[in-house]
Every structure is written in structure tokens, then in C-alpha cells.
Design an enzyme around this catalytic site. Structure first.
Site, PDB file in Angstrom:
ATOM      1  N   TRP A 561      35.724  30.045 -62.924  1.00  0.00           N
ATOM      2  CA  TRP A 561      37.322  29.946 -62.859  1.00  0.00           C
ATOM      3  C   TRP A 561      37.801  28.781 -63.693  1.00  0.00           C
ATOM      4  O   TRP A 561      39.031  28.243 -63.371  1.00  0.00           O
ATOM      5  CB  TRP A 561      37.605  29.631 -61.330  1.00  0.00           C
ATOM      6  CG  TRP A 561      37.145  30.774 -60.229  1.00  0.00           C
ATOM      7  CD1 TRP A 561      37.023  31.865 -60.763  1.00  0.00           C
ATOM      8  CD2 TRP A 561      37.027  30.824 -58.963  1.00  0.00           C
ATOM      9  NE1 TRP A 561      36.526  32.772 -59.656  1.00  0.00           N
ATOM     10  CE2 TRP A 561      36.606  32.023 -58.580  1.00  0.00           C
ATOM     11  CE3 TRP A 561      36.913  29.549 -57.856  1.00  0.00           C
ATOM     12  CZ2 TRP A 561      36.354  32.674 -57.212  1.00  0.00           C
ATOM     13  CZ3 TRP A 561      36.846  30.337 -56.680  1.00  0.00           C
ATOM     14  CH2 TRP A 561      36.482  31.320 -56.260  1.00  0.00           C
ATOM     15  N   HIS A 693      40.538  37.133 -43.917  1.00  0.00           N
ATOM     16  CA  HIS A 693      41.501  37.596 -44.771  1.00  0.00           C
ATOM     17  C   HIS A 693      42.983  38.197 -43.830  1.00  0.00           C
ATOM     18  O   HIS A 693      43.797  38.389 -44.687  1.00  0.00           O
ATOM     19  CB  HIS A 693      41.194  38.803 -45.913  1.00  0.00           C
ATOM     20  CG  HIS A 693      39.863  38.115 -46.642  1.00  0.00           C
ATOM     21  ND1 HIS A 693      38.721  38.227 -46.222  1.00  0.00           N
ATOM     22  CD2 HIS A 693      39.969  37.361 -48.012  1.00  0.00           C
ATOM     23  CE1 HIS A 693      37.858  37.290 -46.871  1.00  0.00           C
ATOM     24  NE2 HIS A 693      38.585  36.814 -48.254  1.00  0.00           N
TER      25      HIS A 693
HETATM   26  N1  GLN Z   1      34.209  25.842 -48.872  1.00  0.00           N
HETATM   27  C1  GLN Z   1      35.330  26.820 -49.498  1.00  0.00           C
HETATM   28  C2  GLN Z   1      36.480  26.996 -48.419  1.00  0.00           C
HETATM   29  O1  GLN Z   1      36.179  26.945 -47.393  1.00  0.00           O
HETATM   30  C3  GLN Z   1      35.029  28.144 -50.060  1.00  0.00           C
HETATM   31  C4  GLN Z   1      36.041  29.124 -50.390  1.00  0.00           C
HETATM   32  C5  GLN Z   1      35.482  30.332 -51.017  1.00  0.00           C
HETATM   33  O2  GLN Z   1      34.633  31.019 -51.025  1.00  0.00           O
HETATM   34  N2  GLN Z   1      36.354  30.809 -51.976  1.00  0.00           N
HETATM   35  O3  GLN Z   1      37.522  26.948 -48.607  1.00  0.00           O
END
Ligand code: GLN
Ligand code: ZN
Length: 753
Positions: A561, A693
């Protein structure tokens, strides 16, 4: 017929230099502006873009691609050729985002980038009725403003290869090639009638080993497709592009198109060493060399590239210059950055700067002497800078053992040692973040503006951590988290604290729809000047008798990223991150944290497109993760978390991370992934038990059923109960109810065992 322009680009960022499209989209979705206002701001943005590109030197006819899309380029092509049905703006957004009655189409990663496209679903009754109006309107609007732009479509082979076979459909999408070609034919004929002389068709499927078809099958499909489209009586000339890697069988299949683009970026040539020769020997009418790398942010070595160009020209007299891929993957312009150190700013090239590079490359060093002199300077100062090279860091990683590293003792023994954590059966936990409330965002903004001093800001975050800990205690979760309120983003947070990175103010890149991210840039050797997470974790742990997990982002995800270096292999940066994070692990242990999670949601993302390149990647990726936990005490429980993808292909590598506990996205696939997991996986596992989600609160019965389903494949001693992913995008109301149900469901299952 107009010749193909000497200089062009594959595509250009669509969000706007000030994220105008994002704002317009979100205003329209929120009902603050009507469709007409939305369309007119999108129209203004397009014309502004065309003007800018012309000013930057794309002044030949058809040099400017009209690769515009409101939400996604695949979706727009799918609508244009009737692979999905929709007439209006609202239809388009309903397909992309869903509404109260319709689920959205799936979204998935576009090749090995961080961009996500909408996946068309092809049913037996998908009619492939052409809707050329959208493209015709773009052409007309551009003509009126004095531009001959080049309409852009995803090509037929790629469109079908990336589509999904609808449930109940008897034919695979690629079997519908002849049907979809009729729609493309009609669109092309209408574009011809509108006076368009060049059309771009992007065929990146030809550079990837996909599961739906072999390279040879895709090449056959392409051969057929472009024979059919080439055979149309009255049509524009066809410009076919193959970004993101090396086309193999596909190259031959495309030899007869009117102009062919190939990706000749350093990255692609690094993986496919004979590609330049292969391309030099092609028999094509017109070759377009994608020499300017569209995936990184580094100023090009123009002199080197010009040499390649001139060599190529000997066998390919009809030669133009372009970018390797669309510039949609880089920010608009370095000009918008006011806080970069001056030496560093000169090393960067974002979209606008890359357009200028394309133009200079096509013109040559005599015509564009300034650009070449500037590029020479950037290359030299970057190579010599102490920002890029840190002796101490290099010595430290040079002293590491080669090949794979192994935490000692092995899992079974560590597992014994970790019994002292005293965790119950089917332990419950969350993935790390809790809802990011408006209060936190306000505090962050106020701190940035200087309205909150450091002390006040820390106080605000501590209050938040306290309330998250209290909530988890009330809910009865077993392993707690601090909630990550101090993190704007799980990668940016670490990038800001590590040496070797710079971050931008305005370097936004579209991730999907209106969602943009601002990737940090790895400029040099990476190290950790001081502890990054310890104070927060320590504070959180001081508030509870239960274990609070330390929370780190893993090396692969940080790289995936970010924009990475092009002067060293990625494995070098990965090793450096691995040892920097290992120091964080030992500082956390020292502070009394005995469970530490290292997130690697992007492990799958960087998987190379060609299968033979994958093992080498997985080797260094797994090694970097293992470096982080290498020195951890046996009694320290190392967790990892993965999400966003199908893990089938990389399940061995996930097991190879050798974490003590792995939490993994699984709720949407109803635990399917667990079916073959038991043979490969010996550690503990937390398959996500509800989908974060969506705001929907899962019932106790539903969660209990999923736990039972998981127990069919994973023994009770090794199963954890947790949501799919972090909760930062959720609200508190649904989070509380969902977690309460999660704990109740676990209790119910435990009691019935
Ligand atoms: N520890 C991160 C969170 O809970 C993991 C996020 C992710 O997997 N994209 O936000
Ligand atoms: Zn996740």
C-alpha cells in the site's frame, strides 16, 4: 486516415487534481446535488483534463485517451456493450453500490494493482445489446471543445475474462465472445460514423495467468476477436494495449491490429528478460512502446529510455511512446506537494510529470534538452543522497541469515508455552480497530491545525481507548484490543513514524468508486527511530486484567500500500521492514504485551500475474513476516490477519507465516475456505464469523451456525471466534449488538459441546 500520435498515455487519473469527481459523486449520492449538476461538474472536469493534457504536450489528434468513468472503467465498458443492463446514471450506481433492494455487483482487484473494478455477471440471457450513446457523447463533447480524443474501451477478451459466470448460467463468459463482438462491432461502426479515426481497446488479460483460461486460450480468443473487429468494413483504426506485464501468446495474436501497445516498464522487463527482443522482432503495423512506468512515482531516466527507444526504432520504424499502464495508479501532480524536501521533490514524477516525460522521450534530447538535463540531475542526486542509503540499516540486514528463517521453538511447543495465557475454549476477539467516530476525526483535524496541542490530543485518544476497553469488558470478549484510534490508516501511520518513507499532502489515488488512498512513498533504506505503538498498547493493557493485543501492520502490507523503490528489489525493503517491526515486537514484550497481531491483509495482493514468478515473491514475503516474529518469546502469542481475497492460491504461504493464530475473512463464503484447511494448517485459526462490510447485525443463531460449520473442519482447541475484519468503518450501535451476539453464540456453542 490520421497516423497514430507520436506520444500518448494509456490513461489518466479520473478523480481530479482536487478530487472534484469524488466530491461530485458523494454529493450526488447524498442527494445534495441533482443528476444535472453532477453531469455538468463531471463534464467540466473532463474538459479541464483535456486542456491540461494538451498543455503538457499531448497536442496531436487522438493522443488524449477518453478513458473517463464515473465509477469504474470495466463497468462503463460493460454497460456500453450490454454485458450488464443499465441506461441511466442511477442504474450505473445501483450496479456498483447496490441499494436497499439490490445487492451490488462484486468488486475485485484490477490485476496486481490497488484499484478495484466492478465484476460483470454474465447470464445465459445476457443480451449484449450495444449502448454506444455514452462514448458518442464523449466524442461529441470533446469535438465541440476542439479535441479529437481517443475513445477507450476495455477489450472484449479482457471484459469476458474478468467477468463472472452468473449463478445458473450454463456458459462461461468467454464462450460468449461472438455475442459480445457483435456489440463491439456496432459501437465501432457508430464511432466511425461519428468521424472517430482511432479507438483504444485495453487487453491486459493477455499478460496474466488467469484461472479461467490458459494463455493459449486467451490468445486464440484475441486472435479471433481482432480478426472479426478488424474485418469490419467501416471502422476506426484499432489501438490495442497490453498493460501490466508481458503478453506472450497474445502478442502474436495481436500482430495485425493497427497499433499495438506493449508494457516495457523496468518492472516488466525485469521479470521477462527477453521481452524487449521479442517485441523488437514483432511484425506489426505500428508499435507503441510503454516505456514510461505508470505504476511508480519516480522520475524516469530519460536518457536510458531514449536509448531503448532508438534501438527499438531500428526494427520498428513506426514507433510511438506511451506509458506502461494507465496513470490512474499515480497521483495527479508533484506540483500540489508543498512540504516535500526540495531534493526529494525533484526525484518524483506523478501523472502530469509523466505525461511530460512521454512527450520528451518521443521528441528526443535535442528537442527537449531541458527535460533530459533535469532527469539526469534527478537520477544523479537520488543515487548519491544519504536519504536513500543508510549504511547501518544495510549492514544489519546483510547480517541476517539467507533463505527462509524459522522462529524457535516450533508451533507445538510454543502452543504449550502459551497455555499460561489462560485463554478459554473458543476465545473471542476482534481484529483491531473500533469505529472511528466523528470525535476522533475532529480531534485529529484539530491537532493537525494546531488547535489541540500534543498533550490534549493524547488525552483525547486515551479517553477513546478507555471507552473501547470498557465496552469490550462489558461485552465479555476474551482478548481485547485498544481500538487503533491513533491511526488515520494502518499503513500511513507506520510510514509516518519510520525513516525511509515520505508521505504526501495531496497524493490521492483512486482505489474504487469515490474511494481514494494516499500511499506513502518508500524513498530509501527503512529503519525505526523509536517505538511506534508501545505507549498506546501499554496504556490499554493497564486498564484491564485481560490480555490486550499489540497491533502491527506487517511488512508486505506496508509495501503493497505504498509506492516502492525502483532502485532495489522489493525484498530488500521487506527485510528492512521485517527487522524494524521485530524491534517493535520486542519493545511490546518488554512493556508486558503477550499477544501481538501482525496484519497482512495485502499478502495476496502482490502475487505476480505470471505463475512462475509467484514462488519467489511468496518466499521473500513470508520471510519478511517471519523476521518480525523471529525473536518473539515462545510464550508470546503471534497473531496474523488476512482479508480481501481468495486464499486458495496462497494457503500454503499463509500457513507458512507460522503465526500462532490466524484470523481470516470467511463469513461471506460461509466457511468454504476451511474445507481443505486442516491438512495444511496446524496453528490456531479464527475464520471471520460475521461480515463487517455491512451494517447488518448477525443473529446469535446465525453466528452459532457458522461456528458449528467451522468446527466441522477445525478442532475446538484450535478455533477462535472473531469478526471478518476491523470495525473502523462501522458505527457503534451495530458494532455493540453484533459483538454481543458473537459472545452469546460462542457461549451457546460451548455449552452444547
Ligand atoms: N487491524 C486492522 C483493523 O482492524 C486490520 C485492517 C485490515 O485487515 N484491513 O483495522
Ligand atoms: Zn481485514
Amino acid at each position: 486516415m490520421t497516423n497514430f500520435p507520436k506520444a500518448t498515455i494509456e490513461g489518466y487519473p479520473r478523480v481530479g487534481a482536487n478530487r472534484e469527481l469524488k466530491r461530485a459523486l458523494e454529493s450526488y449520492w447524498a442527494g445534495r446535488i441533482d443528476a444535472e449538476t453532477f453531469e455538468s461538474s463531471a463534464h467540466a472536469l473532463r474538459l479541464e483534463t483535456y486542456n491540461r493534457l494538451r498543455d503538457l504536450g499531448l497536442d496531436e489528434d487522438y493522443a488524449i485517451p477518453a478513458d473517463v468513468a464515473y465509477y469504474d472503467q470495466v463497468l462503463e465498458t460493460a454497460l456500453t456493450v450490454g454485458a450488464v443492463e443499465g441506461e441511466t446514471l442511477d442504474d450505473e450506481f445501483r450496479l456498483a453500490r447496490g441499494d436497499s433492494e439490490h445487492a451490488p455487483l462484486e468488486m475485485t482487484k484490477w490485476f496486481d494493482t490497488n484499484y478495484h473494478y466492478i465484476v460483470p455477471e454474465i447470464a445465459d440471457d445476457t443480451s449484449f445489446t450495444a449502448h454506444p450513446q455514452r462514448v458518442l457523447k464523449l466524442v461529441e463533447e470533446a469535438n465541440k471543445a476542439g479535441f479529437k480524443v481517443r475513445p477507450y474501451l476495455v477489450g472484449p477478451v479482457t471484459l469476458l475474462a474478468l467477468s463472472k459466470q452468473a449463478e445458473g448460467a450454463t456458459k462461461a463468459p468467454l464462450e460468449r465472445l461472438d455475442d459480445v463482438l457483435k456489440a463491439y462491432e456496432q459501437v465501432l461502426s457508430e464511432l466511425h460514423a461519428a468521424g472517430v479515426e482511432w479507438v483504444q481497446l485495453a487487453e491486459p488479460a493477455l499478460v496474466a495467468d488467469l484461472t479461467v483460461a490458459t494463455d493459449a486460450e486467451l490468445a486464440d480468443a484475441a486472435q479471433h476477436a481482432y480478426e472479426v473487429l478488424g474485418g469490419i468494413d467501416k471502422r476506426p483504426q484499432l489501438y490495442v494495449t497490453t498493460p501490466y506485464g508481458a503478453a506472450r501468446a497474445g502478442l502474436k495474436a495481436l500482430q495485425n491490429v493497427d497499433a499495438l501497445q506493449v508494457d516495457l516498464s523496468v518492472g516488466t522487463l525485469g521479470l521477462e528478460s527477453d521481452y524487449l527482443d521479442t517485441v523488437a522482432n514483432l511484425k506489426v503495423k505500428h508499435l507503441v512502446a510503454g516505456l514510461i512506468d505508470g505504476r511508480n512515482v519516480w522520475a524516469a531516466n530519460l536518457r536510458d529510455l531514449r536509448e531503448k527507444f532508438e534501438t527499438l526504432q531500428k526494427s520498428q520504424p513506426n514507433l510511438s511512446v506511451s506509458t506502461s499502464v494507465s496513470l490512474q495508479h499515480v497521483p495527479h501532480t508533484v506540483q500540489a506537494e508543498t512540504k516535500l524536501p526540495v531534493d526529494v521533490a525533484a526525484w518524483f514524477s506523478f501523472a502530469d510529470e509523466k505525461v511530460a516525460e512521454v512527450v520528451a522521450l518521443a521528441a528526443g534530447p535535442l528537442e527537449a534538452s531541458n527535460a533530459y538535463a533535469q532527469a539526469d540531475r534527478a537520477v544523479r542526486t537520488r543515487a548519491e543522497s544519504s536519504r536513500t542509503h543508510d549504511q547501518a540499516v544495510q549492514e544489519r540486514t546483510a547480517a541476517l541469515p539467507e533463505g527462509q528463517v524459522q522462529r524457535e521453538p516450533a508451533f507445538a511447543e510454543r502452543n504449550k508455552a502459551q497455555e499460561e495465557l489462560g485463554l478459554p475454549k473458543l476465545p473471542t476477539t476482534t481484529i483491531g480497530s473500533f469505529p472511528q467516530t466523528q470525535d476522533i476525526r475532529n480531534a485529529r483535524a484539530a491537532h493537525r491545525k494546531g488547535e489541540l496541542n500534543d498533550e490534549q490530543y493524547v488525552e483525547a485518544l486515551r479517553n477513546e481507548i478507555k471507552s473501547v476497553i470498557d465496552l469490550q469488558e462489558r461485552l465479555g470478549l476474551d482478548v481485547l484490543v485498544h481500538g487503533e484510534p491513533e491511526r488515520n490508516d494502518m499503513v500511513q501511520y507506520f510510514a509516518e513514524l519510520l525513516d525511509g518513507f515520505v508521505t504526501t499532502e495531496n497524493g490521492w489515488v483512486q482505489s474504487y468508486g469515490s474511494r481514494c488512498t494516499r500511499p506513502p512513498i518508500v524513498v530509501g533504506d527503512i529503519s525505526r527511530p523509536k517505538a511506534m505503538t508501545v505507549e498506546w498498547s501499554k496504556y490499554a493493557q493497564s486498564l484491564s486484567e485481560k490480555h490486550v493485543k499489540g497491533m502491527l501492520t506487517g511488512p508486505v502490507t506496508i509495501l503493497a500500500w505504498s509506492f516502492v523503490r525502483d532502485d532495489v528489489p522489493q525484498s530488500v525493503s521487506a527485510d528492512q521492514l521485517g527487522v524494524a517491526l521485530a524491534d517493535e515486537v520486542s519493545d511490546l514484550e518488554e512493556a508486558g504485551i503477550d499477544i501481538i497481531q501482525i496484519d497482512e491483509p495485502a499478502l495476496r495482493e502482490l502475487l505476480p500475474l505470471r505463475s512462475e514468478d509467484r514462488q519467489a515473491y511468496l518466499d521473500w514475503a513470508v520471510r519478511a513476516f517471519r523476521l518480525v516474529s523471529l525473536q518473539a518469546k515462545p510464550s508470546t502469542q503471534i497473531h496474523t490477519h488476512l482479508c480481501y481475497s481468495e486464499f486458495g492460491q496462497i494457503i500454503d504461504a499463509v500457513a507458512g507465516l507460522d503465526a500462532d493464530v490466524t484470523s481470516i475473512e470467511a463469513a461471506r463464503s460461509r466457511m468454504e475456505l476451511l474445507e481443505d484447511i486442516d491438512e495444511k494448517f496446524h496453528s490456531e485459526i479464527g475464520p471471520g464469523i460475521y461480515d463487517i462490510h455491512s451494517p447488518r447485525v448477525p443473529s446469535v443463531a446465525e453466528i452459532a451456525e457458522l461456528i458449528r460449520a467451522a468446527l466441522k473442519n477445525v478442532p475446538v482447541e484450535r478455533l477462535w471466534v472473531n469478526p471478518d475484519c476491523g470495525l473502523k468503518t462501522r458505527g457503534y450501535a451495530e458494532t455493540e449488538s453484533s459483538l454481543r451476539n458473537l459472545v452469546l453464540a460462542r457461549d451457546e456453542v460451548l455449552n452444547s459441546l
